[in-house]
Enzyme design. Structure first.
Site, mmCIF file in Angstrom:
data_model
loop_
_atom_site.group_PDB
_atom_site.id
_atom_site.type_symbol
_atom_site.label_atom_id
_atom_site.label_comp_id
_atom_site.label_asym_id
_atom_site.label_seq_id
_atom_site.Cartn_x
_atom_site.Cartn_y
_atom_site.Cartn_z
ATOM 1 N N TYR A 224 0.969 -1.153 -0.056
ATOM 2 C CA TYR A 224 0.001 -0.137 -0.035
ATOM 3 C C TYR A 224 0.868 1.301 -0.180
ATOM 4 O O TYR A 224 0.529 2.431 -0.744
ATOM 5 C CB TYR A 224 -1.051 0.067 1.223
ATOM 6 C CG TYR A 224 -1.868 1.071 1.646
ATOM 7 C CD1 TYR A 224 -2.825 1.530 0.737
ATOM 8 C CD2 TYR A 224 -1.367 2.098 2.584
ATOM 9 C CE1 TYR A 224 -3.474 2.757 0.954
ATOM 10 C CE2 TYR A 224 -2.101 3.329 2.923
ATOM 11 C CZ TYR A 224 -3.226 3.464 2.115
ATOM 12 O OH TYR A 224 -3.960 4.714 2.240
ATOM 13 N N LYS B 251 1.034 5.326 -2.322
ATOM 14 C CA LYS B 251 0.738 6.735 -1.549
ATOM 15 C C LYS B 251 2.030 7.800 -1.810
ATOM 16 O O LYS B 251 2.111 9.048 -1.827
ATOM 17 C CB LYS B 251 0.204 6.571 -0.216
ATOM 18 C CG LYS B 251 -0.946 5.921 -0.147
ATOM 19 C CD LYS B 251 -2.157 6.534 -0.896
ATOM 20 C CE LYS B 251 -3.521 6.196 -0.794
ATOM 21 N NZ LYS B 251 -4.522 6.824 -1.182
#
Length: 364
Positions: free
Chosen positions: A218, A222
């Site tokens: 993840y 970002k």
């Protein structure tokens, strides 16, 4: 200088330096915006497109902006949830007779999706592109990177497709519209008055400021958004006649269906490290994010902890306030000296207590 000496009692030899300090203080106060009521993100009468708007933070942001007078275009995959969200957003409207609302079903992970969405949005909006685009759609699939029972590379590709490429494609599609020479706003007849800018808002994460174990698939997506935003923030200076402002929001843990889904794959060590971090409601996060946008902030954190993290890793990013962010940025490394060691010790201690993660899991 006579005023300083006669009225304030400051000796003549100190009047010059005192005046300099006073002027500097006024400059700092103005730059910090402590007494500024200027709204840098007016939305009343504007059209806003939001991805990931059917639930969680996206839905909360749409409802809040609707209550401030904006017309909304909701984008998400699930038509059923979009229809339910549209009812909630309409019920929040400030001026129902004037505002307009619609939704567009689209999968942000599909290559080329954004061009079609923008085309549909323009057609619905009477030939005009949205004034603001806020990319909130995202997912998180936490897992240990080397866990043989999970395909962390496949999960990473999926996270990148949704979190990074979904936002990247949308930003490119809307910027092509906004930056076209024929779409430059008319210049004001008032000397010195600048045309109102468009806004592209990315939604990153506090994990783009401080990475922790378990978020390998993840976190890179970002961090990539941060890099894209910083690049665009400089690149858009090439288009002074087509002003566009870039913003990045850094939420922490949000109580939403997305959190419930990510907890299904989240490693126990990650849950242990996060247990003391308070989860915020989607409404709270949306409200704080919009306040940051209204202040004209570039990097927007929605908590005190997030602000400390932001100041500690700015590098070449735009500062919200150069003085404040720099001063806090000097302090944060001292805090990190202790925090990083404590967290690494927690991870090491967990391994000693629970054994090899893979062996433990296989024996269970």
């Amino acid at each position: 200088m006579d005023i300083l000496e006669k009225r304030l009692g400051i000796p003549a030899q100190y009047a010059g330096p005192a005046a300099t300090v006073a002027l500097f203080a006024i400059f700092i106060i103005k730059k910090m915006g402590l007494f500024s009521n200027v709204n840098h993100f007016p939305v009343d009468g504007k059209t806003i497109l939001i991805t990931g708007a059917s639930e969680g933070m996206g839905l909360a942001a749409a409802q809040l902006l609707s209550s401030k007078g904006a017309s909304l275009i909701l984008v998400s995959r699930n038509v059923g949830r979009l229809e339910e969200a549209l009812v909630k957003v309409k019920s929040s409207a400030k001026s129902p007779s004037r505002q307009k609302f619609t939704y567009i079903s689209a999968d942000v992970s599909e290559h080329g999706y954004a061009e079609s969405v923008i085309a549909q949005a323009i057609a619905w909006n009477g030939g005009k592109s949205p004034d603001i685009v806020w990319c909130i759609a995202g997912l998180s699939t936490p897992m240990l990177w080397a866990d043989p029972e999970n395909d962390s590379i496949a999960a990473t590709r999926r996270n990148m497709d949704v979190n990074f490429f979904g936002s990247a494609e949308m930003s490119r599609a809307i910027l092509k519209e906004w930056l076209a020479p024929e779409n430059a706003p008319e210049k004001s007849s008032v000397i010195g008055e600048k045309p109102e800018p468009k806004h592209i808002v990315f939604t990153a994460s506090m994990l783009a400021l401080f990475a922790i174990v378990g978020y390998g698939p993840y976190t890179p997506s970002k961090w990539a958004l941060r890099g894209l935003a910083d690049t665009l923030n400089m690149e858009l200076n090439l288009y002074p006649d087509n002003p566009v402002k870039v913003h990045v929001v850094y939420p922490g843990t949000i109580t939403s269906p997305g959190l419930e889904r990510e907890n299904k794959t989240k490693p126990q060590i990650t849950l242990d490290l996060e247990k003391d971090e308070p989860a915020e409601s989607p409404e709270t996060v949306a409200e704080r994010a919009v306040k940051g946008l209204e202040k004209g902030e570039y990097n927007i954190s929605v908590s005190m902890l997030g602000n400390l993290m932001r100041c500690g890793i700015l590098g070449g990013s735009e500062r919200n306030n150069w003085v404040w962010d720099t001063l806090v940025g000097w302090v944060v490394p001292v805090i990190y000296f202790f925090v990083i060691r404590i967290m690494n010790a927690q991870v090491t201690g967990w391994a000693r207590q629970n054994g090899h993660p893979h062996v433990k899991k296989a024996a269970a």
